[in-house]
Design an enzyme around this catalytic site. Structure first.
Site, PDB file in Angstrom:
ATOM      1  N   LYS A 243       0.835  -1.199   0.000  1.00  0.00           N
ATOM      2  CA  LYS A 243       0.000   0.000   0.000  1.00  0.00           C
ATOM      3  C   LYS A 243       0.882   1.265   0.000  1.00  0.00           C
ATOM      4  O   LYS A 243       2.102   1.184   0.200  1.00  0.00           O
ATOM      5  CB  LYS A 243      -0.919  -0.021   1.227  1.00  0.00           C
ATOM      6  CG  LYS A 243      -1.949  -1.175   1.213  1.00  0.00           C
ATOM      7  CD  LYS A 243      -2.831  -1.109   2.453  1.00  0.00           C
ATOM      8  CE  LYS A 243      -3.851  -2.224   2.491  1.00  0.00           C
ATOM      9  NZ  LYS A 243      -4.708  -2.154   3.698  1.00  0.00           N
TER      10      LYS A 243
ATOM     11  N   TYR B 168     -12.190  -2.635  -3.034  1.00  0.00           N
ATOM     12  CA  TYR B 168     -12.730  -2.662  -1.666  1.00  0.00           C
ATOM     13  C   TYR B 168     -14.256  -2.677  -1.652  1.00  0.00           C
ATOM     14  O   TYR B 168     -14.866  -2.285  -0.653  1.00  0.00           O
ATOM     15  CB  TYR B 168     -12.188  -1.475  -0.870  1.00  0.00           C
ATOM     16  CG  TYR B 168     -10.766  -1.683  -0.389  1.00  0.00           C
ATOM     17  CD1 TYR B 168     -10.426  -2.789   0.407  1.00  0.00           C
ATOM     18  CD2 TYR B 168      -9.759  -0.783  -0.701  1.00  0.00           C
ATOM     19  CE1 TYR B 168      -9.130  -2.981   0.854  1.00  0.00           C
ATOM     20  CE2 TYR B 168      -8.447  -0.971  -0.255  1.00  0.00           C
ATOM     21  CZ  TYR B 168      -8.141  -2.075   0.529  1.00  0.00           C
ATOM     22  OH  TYR B 168      -6.853  -2.270   0.978  1.00  0.00           O
TER      23      TYR B 168
ATOM     24  N   PHE C 244     -15.216   3.205   7.378  1.00  0.00           N
ATOM     25  CA  PHE C 244     -13.845   3.540   6.973  1.00  0.00           C
ATOM     26  C   PHE C 244     -13.644   3.514   5.462  1.00  0.00           C
ATOM     27  O   PHE C 244     -12.542   3.791   4.985  1.00  0.00           O
ATOM     28  CB  PHE C 244     -12.834   2.607   7.659  1.00  0.00           C
ATOM     29  CG  PHE C 244     -13.066   1.135   7.412  1.00  0.00           C
ATOM     30  CD1 PHE C 244     -12.623   0.522   6.253  1.00  0.00           C
ATOM     31  CD2 PHE C 244     -13.723   0.354   8.359  1.00  0.00           C
ATOM     32  CE1 PHE C 244     -12.830  -0.829   6.015  1.00  0.00           C
ATOM     33  CE2 PHE C 244     -13.933  -1.006   8.140  1.00  0.00           C
ATOM     34  CZ  PHE C 244     -13.494  -1.597   6.965  1.00  0.00           C
TER      35      PHE C 244
ATOM     36  N   ASN D 222      -1.727  -0.109   7.461  1.00  0.00           N
ATOM     37  CA  ASN D 222      -1.236  -1.475   7.724  1.00  0.00           C
ATOM     38  C   ASN D 222      -0.420  -2.061   6.577  1.00  0.00           C
ATOM     39  O   ASN D 222      -0.254  -3.277   6.481  1.00  0.00           O
ATOM     40  CB  ASN D 222      -2.377  -2.385   8.187  1.00  0.00           C
ATOM     41  CG  ASN D 222      -3.421  -2.598   7.113  1.00  0.00           C
ATOM     42  OD1 ASN D 222      -3.292  -2.105   5.992  1.00  0.00           O
ATOM     43  ND2 ASN D 222      -4.454  -3.343   7.460  1.00  0.00           N
TER      44      ASN D 222
ATOM     45  N   HIS E 154      -1.736  -5.419   1.483  1.00  0.00           N
ATOM     46  CA  HIS E 154      -2.991  -6.161   1.287  1.00  0.00           C
ATOM     47  C   HIS E 154      -2.682  -7.546   0.757  1.00  0.00           C
ATOM     48  O   HIS E 154      -1.797  -7.720  -0.066  1.00  0.00           O
ATOM     49  CB  HIS E 154      -3.879  -5.437   0.269  1.00  0.00           C
ATOM     50  CG  HIS E 154      -5.014  -6.302  -0.218  1.00  0.00           C
ATOM     51  ND1 HIS E 154      -6.218  -6.384   0.443  1.00  0.00           N
ATOM     52  CD2 HIS E 154      -5.114  -7.162  -1.272  1.00  0.00           C
ATOM     53  CE1 HIS E 154      -7.008  -7.245  -0.189  1.00  0.00           C
ATOM     54  NE2 HIS E 154      -6.359  -7.725  -1.239  1.00  0.00           N
TER      55      HIS E 154
ATOM     56  N   GLU F 263      -9.358 -10.588  -7.572  1.00  0.00           N
ATOM     57  CA  GLU F 263      -8.438  -9.456  -7.433  1.00  0.00           C
ATOM     58  C   GLU F 263      -7.341  -9.492  -8.495  1.00  0.00           C
ATOM     59  O   GLU F 263      -6.964  -8.449  -9.036  1.00  0.00           O
ATOM     60  CB  GLU F 263      -7.867  -9.428  -6.009  1.00  0.00           C
ATOM     61  CG  GLU F 263      -8.955  -9.072  -4.989  1.00  0.00           C
ATOM     62  CD  GLU F 263      -8.488  -9.121  -3.534  1.00  0.00           C
ATOM     63  OE1 GLU F 263      -7.355  -9.582  -3.274  1.00  0.00           O
ATOM     64  OE2 GLU F 263      -9.271  -8.696  -2.659  1.00  0.00           O
TER      65      GLU F 263
HETATM   66  P1  DAT Z   1      -7.487  -7.093   5.663  1.00  0.00           P
HETATM   67  O1  DAT Z   1      -6.732  -6.030   4.901  1.00  0.00           O
HETATM   68  O2  DAT Z   1      -6.652  -7.665   6.784  1.00  0.00           O
HETATM   69  O3  DAT Z   1      -8.074  -8.145   4.765  1.00  0.00           O
HETATM   70  P2  DAT Z   1     -10.188  -6.050   5.920  1.00  0.00           P
HETATM   71  O4  DAT Z   1     -10.474  -6.698   4.604  1.00  0.00           O
HETATM   72  O5  DAT Z   1     -11.100  -6.331   7.062  1.00  0.00           O
HETATM   73  O6  DAT Z   1      -8.696  -6.368   6.403  1.00  0.00           O
HETATM   74  O7  DAT Z   1     -10.165  -4.471   5.724  1.00  0.00           O
HETATM   75  C1  DAT Z   1      -9.576  -3.907   4.572  1.00  0.00           C
HETATM   76  C2  DAT Z   1      -8.751  -2.728   4.990  1.00  0.00           C
HETATM   77  O8  DAT Z   1      -9.598  -1.714   5.522  1.00  0.00           O
HETATM   78  C3  DAT Z   1      -7.738  -3.014   6.092  1.00  0.00           C
HETATM   79  O9  DAT Z   1      -6.529  -3.517   5.595  1.00  0.00           O
HETATM   80  C4  DAT Z   1      -7.565  -1.664   6.712  1.00  0.00           C
HETATM   81  C5  DAT Z   1      -8.933  -1.035   6.574  1.00  0.00           C
HETATM   82  N1  DAT Z   1      -9.725  -1.212   7.798  1.00  0.00           N
HETATM   83  C6  DAT Z   1     -10.335  -2.335   8.209  1.00  0.00           C
HETATM   84  N2  DAT Z   1     -10.952  -2.167   9.371  1.00  0.00           N
HETATM   85  C7  DAT Z   1     -10.741  -0.869   9.718  1.00  0.00           C
HETATM   86  C8  DAT Z   1     -11.131  -0.045  10.797  1.00  0.00           C
HETATM   87  N3  DAT Z   1     -11.860  -0.521  11.802  1.00  0.00           N
HETATM   88  N4  DAT Z   1     -10.710   1.248  10.798  1.00  0.00           N
HETATM   89  C9  DAT Z   1      -9.965   1.737   9.795  1.00  0.00           C
HETATM   90  N5  DAT Z   1      -9.571   1.013   8.734  1.00  0.00           N
HETATM   91  C10 DAT Z   1      -9.948  -0.266   8.698  1.00  0.00           C
HETATM   92 MG    MG Z   2      -9.588  -8.040   3.349  1.00  0.00          MG
END
Ligand code: DAT
Ligand code: MG
Length: 149
Positions: free
Chosen positions: A9, A49, A57, A112, A115, A126
């Site tokens: 990212k 997404y 978010f 974080n 991805h 994807e």
């Molecule tokens: P991952 O990337 O571990 O698959 P996810 O699919 O649940 O996680 O979420 C996608 C992204 O969205 C994640 O990498 C960071 C952001 N995200 C998720 N939960 C969040 C939150 N509670 N607050 C802010 N950003 C968040």
């Molecule tokens: Mg995810």
């Protein structure tokens, strides 16, 4: 052979962690079959997404991912989808295990670093969203017989 989509990212690129991410996947024994540095359009970000469209978010996430270049990659290997998720670590870097990319290099969920596709079907979706067929290279590393029985 199984494939997964992994993206460094904007924060990972800005923090010079591209090499470190690639090193971890290479060292594990996975094969790089696609790689590009790119700016992400709003349309691509929203498609990527889409599953999070209703989450609070979502807007910030799209804003973030389009704010600065990313490095999109595709990796191949047995069990690579689940293994990549382990290498990457839990979504929140603060609680992600040390030894994972997020656990070693991050402190906040909105930054974080990386991805990775969460399932085989997601990976297929994807990969075709981010890469054209001709951008993926099928090849057999000479190390293969030292990685697999
Ligand atoms: P991952 O990337 O571990 O698959 P996810 O699919 O649940 O996680 O979420 C996608 C992204 O969205 C994640 O990498 C960071 C952001 N995200 C998720 N939960 C969040 C939150 N509670 N607050 C802010 N950003 C968040
Ligand atoms: Mg995810």
């Amino acid at each position: 052979m199984e494939r997964t989509f992994v993206m460094v990212k904007p924060d990972g690129v800005q923090r010079n962690l591209v090499g470190e991410v690639i090193r971890r996947f290479e060292s594990k024994g996975f094969t790089l079959v696609g790689l590009k540095l790119m700016s992400v359009s709003r349309e691509l970000a929203e498609q990527h997404y889409d599953v999070h469209r209703e989450r609070p978010f979502f807007a910030g996430l799209v804003e973030f991912i389009t704010s600065s270049p990313v490095v999109a990659t595709v990796w191949e290997g047995e069990g690579v989808v689940a293994s990549a998720r382990k290498i990457i670590g839990a979504t929140n870097p603060l609680t992600a295990e040390l030894g994972t990319i997020r656990g070693d290099y991050g402190v906040s969920i909105g930054r974080n670093l990386i991805h990775g596709s969460d399932a085989i079907e997601t990976a297929q979706r994807e990969i075709s969203l981010w890469f054209k067929d001709e951008e993926l290279v099928s090849w057999k590393p000479s190390l293969t017989s030292w990685l697999y029985e």
